[in-house]
Design a protein around this motif. Structure first.
Motif, PDB file in Angstrom:
ATOM      1  N   LYS A  15       0.779  -1.104  -0.048  1.00  0.00           N
ATOM      2  CA  LYS A  15       0.032   0.051  -0.096  1.00  0.00           C
ATOM      3  C   LYS A  15       1.022   1.212  -0.099  1.00  0.00           C
ATOM      4  N   MET A  16       0.786   2.079  -1.060  1.00  0.00           N
ATOM      5  CA  MET A  16       1.793   3.270  -1.178  1.00  0.00           C
ATOM      6  C   MET A  16       0.581   4.327  -0.813  1.00  0.00           C
ATOM      7  N   VAL A  17       1.186   5.273   0.008  1.00  0.00           N
ATOM      8  CA  VAL A  17       0.152   6.476   0.372  1.00  0.00           C
ATOM      9  C   VAL A  17       1.255   7.535   0.163  1.00  0.00           C
ATOM     10  N   THR A  18       0.859   8.635  -0.308  1.00  0.00           N
ATOM     11  CA  THR A  18       1.691  10.058  -0.495  1.00  0.00           C
ATOM     12  C   THR A  18       1.123  10.794   0.659  1.00  0.00           C
ATOM     13  N   LYS A  19       2.344  11.693   1.154  1.00  0.00           N
ATOM     14  CA  LYS A  19       2.276  12.470   2.254  1.00  0.00           C
ATOM     15  C   LYS A  19       1.245  13.895   1.962  1.00  0.00           C
ATOM     16  N   ARG A  20       0.573  14.149   2.834  1.00  0.00           N
ATOM     17  CA  ARG A  20      -0.216  15.113   2.746  1.00  0.00           C
ATOM     18  C   ARG A  20      -1.208  15.397   1.444  1.00  0.00           C
ATOM     19  N   THR A  21      -1.918  14.091   1.471  1.00  0.00           N
ATOM     20  CA  THR A  21      -2.912  13.967   0.570  1.00  0.00           C
ATOM     21  C   THR A  21      -3.941  13.138   1.401  1.00  0.00           C
ATOM     22  N   VAL A  22      -5.399  13.170   0.494  1.00  0.00           N
ATOM     23  CA  VAL A  22      -6.523  12.376   1.186  1.00  0.00           C
ATOM     24  C   VAL A  22      -6.310  10.928   1.451  1.00  0.00           C
ATOM     25  N   GLU A  23      -5.443  10.475   0.781  1.00  0.00           N
ATOM     26  CA  GLU A  23      -5.353   9.105   1.146  1.00  0.00           C
ATOM     27  C   GLU A  23      -4.400   8.865   2.476  1.00  0.00           C
ATOM     28  N   GLU A  24      -3.551   9.897   2.742  1.00  0.00           N
ATOM     29  CA  GLU A  24      -2.904   9.772   3.907  1.00  0.00           C
ATOM     30  C   GLU A  24      -3.980   9.877   5.056  1.00  0.00           C
ATOM     31  N   HIS A  25      -4.926  10.901   4.796  1.00  0.00           N
ATOM     32  CA  HIS A  25      -5.867  11.044   5.995  1.00  0.00           C
ATOM     33  C   HIS A  25      -6.686   9.728   6.162  1.00  0.00           C
ATOM     34  N   ILE A  26      -7.107   9.314   5.094  1.00  0.00           N
ATOM     35  CA  ILE A  26      -7.738   7.947   5.185  1.00  0.00           C
ATOM     36  C   ILE A  26      -7.271   6.949   5.772  1.00  0.00           C
ATOM     37  N   HIS A  27      -5.717   6.648   5.373  1.00  0.00           N
ATOM     38  CA  HIS A  27      -5.114   5.659   5.854  1.00  0.00           C
ATOM     39  C   HIS A  27      -5.021   5.857   7.315  1.00  0.00           C
ATOM     40  N   ARG A  28      -4.751   7.120   7.719  1.00  0.00           N
ATOM     41  CA  ARG A  28      -4.570   7.260   9.234  1.00  0.00           C
ATOM     42  C   ARG A  28      -5.953   6.787  10.044  1.00  0.00           C
ATOM     43  N   LEU A  29      -7.150   7.364   9.376  1.00  0.00           N
ATOM     44  CA  LEU A  29      -8.192   6.797   9.983  1.00  0.00           C
ATOM     45  C   LEU A  29      -8.450   5.247   9.937  1.00  0.00           C
ATOM     46  N   ILE A  30      -8.194   4.656   8.960  1.00  0.00           N
ATOM     47  CA  ILE A  30      -8.235   3.034   9.019  1.00  0.00           C
ATOM     48  C   ILE A  30      -7.240   2.507  10.011  1.00  0.00           C
ATOM     49  N   VAL A  31      -6.034   3.016  10.052  1.00  0.00           N
ATOM     50  CA  VAL A  31      -5.216   2.396  11.142  1.00  0.00           C
ATOM     51  C   VAL A  31      -5.818   2.787  12.693  1.00  0.00           C
ATOM     52  N   LYS A  32      -6.489   3.701  12.855  1.00  0.00           N
ATOM     53  CA  LYS A  32      -7.054   4.263  14.057  1.00  0.00           C
ATOM     54  C   LYS A  32      -8.247   3.152  14.357  1.00  0.00           C
ATOM     55  N   LYS A  33      -9.111   2.963  13.419  1.00  0.00           N
ATOM     56  CA  LYS A  33     -10.092   2.217  13.793  1.00  0.00           C
ATOM     57  C   LYS A  33      -9.713   0.586  13.790  1.00  0.00           C
ATOM     58  N   GLU A  34      -8.767   0.260  13.281  1.00  0.00           N
ATOM     59  CA  GLU A  34      -7.975  -1.007  13.547  1.00  0.00           C
ATOM     60  C   GLU A  34      -7.612  -1.189  14.899  1.00  0.00           C
ATOM     61  N   GLY A  35      -6.957  -0.223  15.426  1.00  0.00           N
ATOM     62  CA  GLY A  35      -6.324  -0.101  16.735  1.00  0.00           C
ATOM     63  C   GLY A  35      -7.633  -0.408  17.773  1.00  0.00           C
ATOM     64  N   LEU A  36      -8.502   0.626  17.674  1.00  0.00           N
ATOM     65  CA  LEU A  36      -9.874   0.374  18.298  1.00  0.00           C
ATOM     66  C   LEU A  36     -10.588  -0.944  18.253  1.00  0.00           C
ATOM     67  N   LEU A  37     -10.696  -1.564  17.028  1.00  0.00           N
ATOM     68  CA  LEU A  37     -10.934  -2.886  16.953  1.00  0.00           C
ATOM     69  C   LEU A  37     -10.175  -3.846  17.635  1.00  0.00           C
ATOM     70  N   GLU A  38      -9.172  -3.767  17.632  1.00  0.00           N
ATOM     71  CA  GLU A  38      -8.139  -4.688  17.930  1.00  0.00           C
ATOM     72  C   GLU A  38      -8.306  -4.646  19.734  1.00  0.00           C
ATOM     73  N   SER A  39      -8.469  -3.450  20.343  1.00  0.00           N
ATOM     74  CA  SER A  39      -8.634  -3.257  21.675  1.00  0.00           C
ATOM     75  C   SER A  39      -9.829  -3.674  22.279  1.00  0.00           C
ATOM     76  N   VAL A  40     -10.731  -3.692  21.434  1.00  0.00           N
ATOM     77  CA  VAL A  40     -12.178  -4.280  21.899  1.00  0.00           C
ATOM     78  C   VAL A  40     -12.398  -5.605  21.467  1.00  0.00           C
ATOM     79  N   VAL A  41     -12.059  -5.988  20.455  1.00  0.00           N
ATOM     80  CA  VAL A  41     -12.458  -7.516  20.042  1.00  0.00           C
ATOM     81  C   VAL A  41     -11.215  -8.295  20.085  1.00  0.00           C
ATOM     82  N   GLY A  42     -10.078  -7.856  19.371  1.00  0.00           N
ATOM     83  CA  GLY A  42      -8.783  -8.623  19.487  1.00  0.00           C
ATOM     84  C   GLY A  42      -9.087  -9.940  18.221  1.00  0.00           C
TER      85      GLY A  42
END
Length: 70
Positions: A15-42
């Motif tokens: 997965k290639m994400v360019t800095k300071r783009t919409v894709e970078e913002h979406i990638h950060r949101l996905i990573v944040k949600k994955e962390g939340l899911l991992e902490s709740v469900v595992g």
């Protein structure tokens, strides 16, 4: 598409994400949600969601409802 239907071998995804783009913002949101899911469900060693019984699911739903009301 990552693999064809019926394919049994593993695949690598880059997965290639360019800095300071919409894709970078979406990638950060996905990573944040994955962390939340991992902490709740595992996940187990095979990256499958751990099983909840009926009582566990009802408890989670009741907590969500309680947070929404408060």
């Amino acid at each position: 598409r990552v693999h064809r239907i019926g394919q049994n071998r593993g695949v690598q995804v880059f997965k290639m994400v360019t800095k300071r783009t919409v894709e970078e913002h979406i990638h950060r949101l996905i990573v944040k949600k994955e962390g939340l899911l991992e902490s709740v469900v595992g996940y187990d060693d095979q990256d499958q969601i751990k099983h909840f019984n009926r009582e566990d699911i009802l408890e989670l739903i009741s907590q969500i409802n309680k947070d929404v009301v408060d």
